[in-house]
Design a protein around this motif. Structure first.
Motif, PDB file in Angstrom:
ATOM      1  N   VAL A 162       0.846  -1.195   0.000  1.00  0.00           N
ATOM      2  CA  VAL A 162       0.000   0.000   0.000  1.00  0.00           C
ATOM      3  C   VAL A 162       0.881   1.245   0.000  1.00  0.00           C
ATOM      4  O   VAL A 162       1.985   1.240   0.535  1.00  0.00           O
ATOM      5  CB  VAL A 162      -0.953   0.051   1.220  1.00  0.00           C
ATOM      6  CG1 VAL A 162      -1.985  -1.048   1.134  1.00  0.00           C
ATOM      7  CG2 VAL A 162      -0.196  -0.019   2.541  1.00  0.00           C
ATOM      8  N   ARG A 163       0.383   2.297  -0.618  1.00  0.00           N
ATOM      9  CA  ARG A 163       1.072   3.589  -0.553  1.00  0.00           C
ATOM     10  C   ARG A 163       0.813   4.256   0.795  1.00  0.00           C
ATOM     11  O   ARG A 163       1.686   4.914   1.349  1.00  0.00           O
ATOM     12  CB  ARG A 163       0.608   4.495  -1.690  1.00  0.00           C
ATOM     13  CG  ARG A 163       0.932   3.962  -3.087  1.00  0.00           C
ATOM     14  CD  ARG A 163       0.318   4.839  -4.160  1.00  0.00           C
ATOM     15  NE  ARG A 163       0.918   6.170  -4.154  1.00  0.00           N
ATOM     16  CZ  ARG A 163       0.276   7.272  -4.486  1.00  0.00           C
ATOM     17  NH1 ARG A 163      -1.014   7.221  -4.798  1.00  0.00           N
ATOM     18  NH2 ARG A 163       0.889   8.437  -4.474  1.00  0.00           N
ATOM     19  N   LYS A 164      -0.395   4.079   1.283  1.00  0.00           N
ATOM     20  CA  LYS A 164      -0.787   4.636   2.579  1.00  0.00           C
ATOM     21  C   LYS A 164      -1.637   3.615   3.320  1.00  0.00           C
ATOM     22  O   LYS A 164      -2.445   2.908   2.709  1.00  0.00           O
ATOM     23  CB  LYS A 164      -1.586   5.938   2.397  1.00  0.00           C
ATOM     24  CG  LYS A 164      -0.803   7.067   1.743  1.00  0.00           C
ATOM     25  CD  LYS A 164      -1.666   8.309   1.592  1.00  0.00           C
ATOM     26  CE  LYS A 164      -0.882   9.449   0.940  1.00  0.00           C
ATOM     27  NZ  LYS A 164      -1.722  10.651   0.764  1.00  0.00           N
ATOM     28  N   ILE A 165      -1.449   3.531   4.630  1.00  0.00           N
ATOM     29  CA  ILE A 165      -2.274   2.646   5.445  1.00  0.00           C
ATOM     30  C   ILE A 165      -3.701   3.186   5.458  1.00  0.00           C
ATOM     31  O   ILE A 165      -3.936   4.327   5.865  1.00  0.00           O
ATOM     32  CB  ILE A 165      -1.730   2.567   6.889  1.00  0.00           C
ATOM     33  CG1 ILE A 165      -0.296   2.048   6.916  1.00  0.00           C
ATOM     34  CG2 ILE A 165      -2.639   1.692   7.748  1.00  0.00           C
ATOM     35  CD1 ILE A 165      -0.124   0.612   6.491  1.00  0.00           C
ATOM     36  N   PRO A 166      -4.684   2.413   5.002  1.00  0.00           N
ATOM     37  CA  PRO A 166      -6.061   2.915   4.951  1.00  0.00           C
ATOM     38  C   PRO A 166      -6.638   3.194   6.342  1.00  0.00           C
ATOM     39  O   PRO A 166      -6.409   2.422   7.287  1.00  0.00           O
ATOM     40  CB  PRO A 166      -6.830   1.778   4.268  1.00  0.00           C
ATOM     41  CG  PRO A 166      -5.789   1.006   3.521  1.00  0.00           C
ATOM     42  CD  PRO A 166      -4.561   1.081   4.377  1.00  0.00           C
ATOM     43  N   ALA A 167      -7.417   4.245   6.432  1.00  0.00           N
ATOM     44  CA  ALA A 167      -8.066   4.590   7.701  1.00  0.00           C
ATOM     45  C   ALA A 167      -8.988   3.470   8.168  1.00  0.00           C
ATOM     46  O   ALA A 167      -9.129   3.235   9.375  1.00  0.00           O
ATOM     47  CB  ALA A 167      -8.844   5.900   7.546  1.00  0.00           C
ATOM     48  N   VAL A 183       4.606  -0.911   3.149  1.00  0.00           N
ATOM     49  CA  VAL A 183       4.384   0.465   2.706  1.00  0.00           C
ATOM     50  C   VAL A 183       5.395   0.789   1.613  1.00  0.00           C
ATOM     51  O   VAL A 183       6.599   0.621   1.800  1.00  0.00           O
ATOM     52  CB  VAL A 183       4.523   1.450   3.888  1.00  0.00           C
ATOM     53  CG1 VAL A 183       4.377   2.896   3.405  1.00  0.00           C
ATOM     54  CG2 VAL A 183       3.486   1.134   4.956  1.00  0.00           C
ATOM     55  N   GLY A 184       4.905   1.222   0.477  1.00  0.00           N
ATOM     56  CA  GLY A 184       5.800   1.518  -0.634  1.00  0.00           C
ATOM     57  C   GLY A 184       5.229   2.579  -1.534  1.00  0.00           C
ATOM     58  O   GLY A 184       4.511   3.470  -1.091  1.00  0.00           O
ATOM     59  N   GLY A 185       5.539   2.483  -2.820  1.00  0.00           N
ATOM     60  CA  GLY A 185       5.057   3.499  -3.741  1.00  0.00           C
ATOM     61  C   GLY A 185       5.453   3.217  -5.162  1.00  0.00           C
ATOM     62  O   GLY A 185       5.945   2.137  -5.498  1.00  0.00           O
ATOM     63  N   TRP A 186       5.259   4.217  -6.008  1.00  0.00           N
ATOM     64  CA  TRP A 186       5.413   4.043  -7.448  1.00  0.00           C
ATOM     65  C   TRP A 186       6.865   4.055  -7.907  1.00  0.00           C
ATOM     66  O   TRP A 186       7.146   3.772  -9.070  1.00  0.00           O
ATOM     67  CB  TRP A 186       4.619   5.118  -8.169  1.00  0.00           C
ATOM     68  CG  TRP A 186       3.132   4.970  -7.958  1.00  0.00           C
ATOM     69  CD1 TRP A 186       2.465   3.846  -7.574  1.00  0.00           C
ATOM     70  CD2 TRP A 186       2.141   5.988  -8.120  1.00  0.00           C
ATOM     71  NE1 TRP A 186       1.125   4.088  -7.485  1.00  0.00           N
ATOM     72  CE2 TRP A 186       0.885   5.394  -7.811  1.00  0.00           C
ATOM     73  CE3 TRP A 186       2.175   7.330  -8.486  1.00  0.00           C
ATOM     74  CZ2 TRP A 186      -0.310   6.110  -7.873  1.00  0.00           C
ATOM     75  CZ3 TRP A 186       0.990   8.042  -8.552  1.00  0.00           C
ATOM     76  CH2 TRP A 186      -0.240   7.438  -8.245  1.00  0.00           C
TER      77      TRP A 186
END
Length: 340
Positions: A162-167, A183-186
């Motif tokens: 995930v880019r951000k931990i979902p609420a 946690v990662g990204g593009w």
């Protein structure tokens, strides 16, 4: 746990020596199928969102979209999750169902809920679990939304990045409960994070290290870049930070935190290699190249991406270039921050 039961449909193997990432199917009955099932390696089970091994004769050059996690990582993550008997666990990403079965063996199927985004992947996992007479709660849907029907949970574990931990994951976890997710990204650098949920609805915790990587959750995957902007129209200057920071796992993670919506591509321009970042949300861009043993950056003025990269890298280096295990992920109603 008999891993081969979750790989009856076969898997893809990377073709050695191919110029690009090419994949070839290995099907049940092939000479090395069973050996491959029990190798401690990630096995790709779906490509391009729909293609499974039985669909292919020869090779395919597309991006993997589902896989079976290597068994040692499954066990490491369950140890990091600190799963105890009686704990209710929400798994995000059923995949083949192998890790779901391991959770059930540890806790009992009544304590396990697993959510899978892809209905075809979910159906194959359900069949495999059924053959072993293992019946956890299986949900087909967007795992980023969790599953309120089984909340609250003591533990949440994600087998997608995930880019951000979902609420929603925080809201559905008991105070004191743990969320374990990559946690990662593009830009392609990621790390496993273990967050503890607090009474006030926030969550925080460290990165655990080990360069753990999972495919991003499909709703958070990078969009197609489309038509490129005019990369000759920007303003040039000598760069303080060179594009080589994009080649190192740790420094690329630092860069990614500074420009979370940026994607990277490499182009041949005027006889040189240019490393380009393009922000998928703002359209801003930066092109960095080496000339006469100096790094040069050319970027547009609307939102200078490389300025943000240099500022972030400068702060990190002044701090002594701490390892990723010294980083902390914090999620509040205002959003997610990564600090060291």
């Amino acid at each position: 746990m008999p891993r081969h039961e979750f790989l009856r449909g076969g898997f893809f193997r990377r073709v050695p020596g191919a110029a690009s990432a090419a994949w070839a199917p290995v099907l049940e009955g092939d000479e090395d199928w069973l050996t491959g099932c029990y190798a401690d390696e990630l096995l790709v089970t779906q490509i391009a969102g729909t293609i499974v091994p039985a669909d292919i004769h020869g090779e395919i050059m597309r991006e993997p979209t589902s896989s079976s996690t290597l068994p040692s990582l499954v066990l490491r993550m369950l140890e990091d999750l600190q799963v105890e008997p009686g704990a209710k666990v929400l798994e995000i990403g059923t995949g083949t169902g192998y890790s779901t079965a391991v959770l059930c063996a540890r806790l009992g199927e009544e304590y396990v809920t697993s959510v899978e985004y892809d209905k075809d992947v979910a159906a194959r996992a359900q069949s495999a679990l059924g053959r072993l007479q293992v019946y956890p709660t299986l949900i087909t849907g967007d795992g980023l939304l969790g599953y309120r029907g089984g909340a609250p949970y003591d533990r949440v574990i994600a087998t997608c990045g995930v880019r951000k931990i979902p609420a929603a994951w925080i809201e559905q976890t008991r105070p004191g409960g743990l969320i374990l997710a990559t946690v990662g990204g593009w830009l392609g650098s990621s790390e496993l994070a273990c967050l503890t949920v607090q009474e006030d609805g926030t969550a925080s915790g460290p990165l655990l290290g080990g360069a753990v990587s999972f495919m991003l959750a499909r709703p958070q995957m990078a969009p197609p870049l489309g038509l490129l902007p005019d990369l000759s129209a920007g303003r040039e200057r000598e760069a303080v930070v060179g594009a080589d920071v994009l080649d190192d796992w740790t420094s690329r993670f630092v860069v990614q935190a500074a420009v979370p919506s940026a994607q990277r591509l490499t182009l041949e321009q005027d006889g040189r290699v240019e490393h380009v970042l393009i922000d998928a949300e703002s359209g801003s861009w930066a092109a960095v190249y080496e000339e006469d043993e100096r790094w040069i950056v050319r970027q547009d003025d609307t939102e200078p991406l490389w300025d943000a990269v240099e500022e972030q890298m400068g702060r990190w280096r002044v701090a002594g270039a701490p390892a990723l295990t010294e980083f902390t992920v914090t999620v509040t109603p205002k959003g997610q921050t990564i600090s060291w």
